[in-house]
Design an enzyme around this catalytic site. Structure first.
Site, PDB file in Angstrom:
ATOM      1  N   ASN A  32       0.864  -1.184   0.000  1.00 15.98           N
ATOM      2  CA  ASN A  32       0.000   0.000   0.000  1.00 15.98           C
ATOM      3  C   ASN A  32       0.900   1.233   0.000  1.00 15.98           C
ATOM      4  O   ASN A  32       1.488   1.593   1.016  1.00 15.98           O
ATOM      5  CB  ASN A  32      -0.899  -0.011   1.239  1.00 15.98           C
ATOM      6  CG  ASN A  32      -1.773   1.225   1.330  1.00 15.98           C
ATOM      7  OD1 ASN A  32      -1.890   1.995   0.382  1.00 15.98           O
ATOM      8  ND2 ASN A  32      -2.410   1.405   2.486  1.00 15.98           N
ATOM      9  N   TRP A  33       0.997   1.892  -1.156  1.00 13.92           N
ATOM     10  CA  TRP A  33       1.891   3.038  -1.282  1.00 13.92           C
ATOM     11  C   TRP A  33       1.328   4.306  -0.645  1.00 13.92           C
ATOM     12  O   TRP A  33       2.040   5.301  -0.509  1.00 13.92           O
ATOM     13  CB  TRP A  33       2.193   3.290  -2.767  1.00 13.92           C
ATOM     14  CG  TRP A  33       3.256   2.389  -3.307  1.00 13.92           C
ATOM     15  CD1 TRP A  33       3.513   1.099  -2.939  1.00 13.92           C
ATOM     16  CD2 TRP A  33       4.207   2.703  -4.330  1.00 13.92           C
ATOM     17  NE1 TRP A  33       4.553   0.586  -3.669  1.00 13.92           N
ATOM     18  CE2 TRP A  33       5.000   1.554  -4.526  1.00 13.92           C
ATOM     19  CE3 TRP A  33       4.455   3.831  -5.098  1.00 13.92           C
ATOM     20  CZ2 TRP A  33       6.035   1.511  -5.465  1.00 13.92           C
ATOM     21  CZ3 TRP A  33       5.482   3.783  -6.035  1.00 13.92           C
ATOM     22  CH2 TRP A  33       6.269   2.644  -6.204  1.00 13.92           C
ATOM     23  N   LYS A  34       0.045   4.284  -0.306  1.00 14.12           N
ATOM     24  CA  LYS A  34      -0.602   5.454   0.298  1.00 14.12           C
ATOM     25  C   LYS A  34      -0.386   6.689  -0.584  1.00 14.12           C
ATOM     26  O   LYS A  34      -0.393   6.571  -1.813  1.00 14.12           O
ATOM     27  CB  LYS A  34      -0.110   5.643   1.734  1.00 14.12           C
ATOM     28  CG  LYS A  34      -0.293   4.359   2.561  1.00 14.12           C
ATOM     29  CD  LYS A  34      -0.035   4.534   4.020  1.00 14.12           C
ATOM     30  CE  LYS A  34      -0.247   3.218   4.757  1.00 14.12           C
ATOM     31  NZ  LYS A  34      -0.101   3.356   6.218  1.00 14.12           N
TER      32      LYS A  34
ATOM     33  N   HIS B 185      -9.565   0.967   5.162  1.00 14.83           N
ATOM     34  CA  HIS B 185      -8.294   1.147   5.878  1.00 14.83           C
ATOM     35  C   HIS B 185      -8.514   2.113   7.040  1.00 14.83           C
ATOM     36  O   HIS B 185      -9.308   3.043   6.953  1.00 14.83           O
ATOM     37  CB  HIS B 185      -7.227   1.686   4.924  1.00 14.83           C
ATOM     38  CG  HIS B 185      -5.850   1.633   5.474  1.00 14.83           C
ATOM     39  ND1 HIS B 185      -5.363   2.567   6.366  1.00 14.83           N
ATOM     40  CD2 HIS B 185      -4.836   0.747   5.272  1.00 14.83           C
ATOM     41  CE1 HIS B 185      -4.122   2.259   6.697  1.00 14.83           C
ATOM     42  NE2 HIS B 185      -3.774   1.165   6.044  1.00 14.83           N
TER      43      HIS B 185
ATOM     44  N   GLU C 267      -6.884   4.505   8.101  1.00 13.63           N
ATOM     45  CA  GLU C 267      -6.637   5.913   7.777  1.00 13.63           C
ATOM     46  C   GLU C 267      -7.843   6.533   7.079  1.00 13.63           C
ATOM     47  O   GLU C 267      -8.065   7.741   7.177  1.00 13.63           O
ATOM     48  CB  GLU C 267      -5.369   6.026   6.928  1.00 13.63           C
ATOM     49  CG  GLU C 267      -4.119   5.717   7.750  1.00 13.63           C
ATOM     50  CD  GLU C 267      -2.891   5.373   6.920  1.00 13.63           C
ATOM     51  OE1 GLU C 267      -1.838   5.102   7.529  1.00 13.63           O
ATOM     52  OE2 GLU C 267      -2.991   5.350   5.675  1.00 13.63           O
TER      53      GLU C 267
ATOM     54  N   GLU D 113      -4.963  -5.069  10.649  1.00 14.17           N
ATOM     55  CA  GLU D 113      -3.942  -4.064  10.935  1.00 14.17           C
ATOM     56  C   GLU D 113      -4.251  -3.381  12.262  1.00 14.17           C
ATOM     57  O   GLU D 113      -5.127  -2.520  12.330  1.00 14.17           O
ATOM     58  CB  GLU D 113      -3.919  -2.994   9.836  1.00 14.17           C
ATOM     59  CG  GLU D 113      -3.404  -3.482   8.509  1.00 14.17           C
ATOM     60  CD  GLU D 113      -3.067  -2.319   7.586  1.00 14.17           C
ATOM     61  OE1 GLU D 113      -1.928  -2.259   7.117  1.00 14.17           O
ATOM     62  OE2 GLU D 113      -3.936  -1.457   7.369  1.00 14.17           O
TER      63      GLU D 113
ATOM     64  N   GLY E   2       2.780   2.121  10.906  1.00 16.95           N
ATOM     65  CA  GLY E   2       3.758   3.192  10.745  1.00 16.95           C
ATOM     66  C   GLY E   2       4.492   3.599  12.002  1.00 16.95           C
ATOM     67  O   GLY E   2       5.224   4.586  12.004  1.00 16.95           O
TER      68      GLY E   2
ATOM     69  N   SER F 192       3.708  -2.347  10.416  1.00 14.23           N
ATOM     70  CA  SER F 192       5.165  -2.346  10.608  1.00 14.23           C
ATOM     71  C   SER F 192       5.816  -3.666  10.202  1.00 14.23           C
ATOM     72  O   SER F 192       6.731  -4.158  10.865  1.00 14.23           O
ATOM     73  CB  SER F 192       5.514  -2.005  12.065  1.00 14.23           C
ATOM     74  OG  SER F 192       5.055  -0.705  12.392  1.00 14.23           O
TER      75      SER F 192
ATOM     76  N   GLY G 183       3.067  -1.274   4.302  1.00 15.88           N
ATOM     77  CA  GLY G 183       3.019   0.157   4.055  1.00 15.88           C
ATOM     78  C   GLY G 183       4.348   0.682   3.550  1.00 15.88           C
ATOM     79  O   GLY G 183       4.744   0.462   2.408  1.00 15.88           O
ATOM     80  N   GLY G 184       5.072   1.391   4.424  1.00 15.14           N
ATOM     81  CA  GLY G 184       6.302   2.066   4.026  1.00 15.14           C
ATOM     82  C   GLY G 184       7.336   1.169   3.386  1.00 15.14           C
ATOM     83  O   GLY G 184       8.051   1.588   2.462  1.00 15.14           O
TER      84      GLY G 184
END
Length: 251
Positions: free
Chosen positions: A11-13, A98, A100, A168, A174, A213, A234-235
């Site tokens: 997920n590049w967000k 999600h 967010e 999640e 994150g 994470s 994620g990141g």
């Protein structure tokens, strides 16, 4: 027992410009036969890059997904994008619900349910996210929160062909903090139980991903847990070396 290949989703967000195509290209190049036979890779870039990434991924078996969609098929919804539009780019997956989106955009379980229906109607695969906050876990409500999200966000009639569930824990996204392996195992077993209760035999075929994470250094331990059928990353999905490093836990 889950008979399908595990699924590792990036997920590049809100990250990535045209120049990011080269990094995605490295992911595609690194997805060799050794990985393809063992794990399915999916990358969910910003909507501006969906078509570009779909072209780069042609013939590679790397899946492309979007990060959200509108529950409607078309209409006067300025700034929104429908699941049909996403399908038109060549993408096959859509992330729904999600945390967010739930927090920053105040999306409810009912909102997520409508989007899962839209994704299903468009012939795509929904990746439904569920997860509890730190406060909810401290209060001993984690399992009840997940039950409520699953019940409220999932329509009837879904199968392992059109639904993925991603757990999640909100407090781990994150932050660099990861739940204990026993906590992850408990939650994934609980989600599997609820899916089987809801969808019968099909509930045993639905992928359950862990997100929060995930990185190359902890992927092997997490992905070896029963009922963890992959990861939502994620990141660490922004760099080919990291993303492929996580997927390589299955090699």
């Amino acid at each position: 027992m889950h008979a399908r290949k595990p699924l590792v989703v990036g997920n590049w967000k809100m990250n990535g410009l045209k120049a990011s195509a080269s990094e995605f290209g490295r992911m595609v190049e690194g997805y060799g036969a050794g990985l393809r036979h063992r794990v399915q890779l999916v990358v969910c870039p910003p909507v501006t890059l969906l078509s570009t990434f779909a072209v780069i991924a042609l013939g590679s078996r790397v899946g492309i997904g979007a990060q959200d969609c509108h529950p409607g098929t078309h209409g006067a919804h300025t700034g929104d994008i429908s699941a049909e539009m996403i399908a038109d780019t060549g993408a096959a997956f859509v992330i729904v619900g999600h945390s967010e989106r739930r927090i920053a955009h105040r999306e409810s379980d009912a909102d997520a349910r409508g989007k899962v229906k839209a994704v299903h109607h468009a012939g795509l695969i929904a990746i439904l996210c569920v997860g509890e906050t730190a406060e909810e876990r401290k209060a001993g409500l984690a399992l009840q929160v997940i039950d409520g999200q699953l019940e409220g966000s999932l329509p009837e009639g879904l199968t392992g062909d059109d639904l993925v569930v991603a757990y999640e824990p909100v407090w781990a996204i994150g932050t660099g903090v990861t739940p204990s392996l026993s906590d992850i195992a408990e939650m994934h077993a609980h989600i599997r139980l609820r899916l089987v209760e809801r969808f019968g035999e099909e509930g045993g075929r639905i992928h359950i991903l862990y997100g929060g994470s995930v990185k190359p250094s902890n992927a092997s331990d997490i992905l070896a847990i029963s009922d963890v059928n992959g990861a939502l990353v994620g990141g660490a999905s922004l760099k080919a070396a990291d993303f492929l490093g996580i997927a390589s836990a299955y090699v």
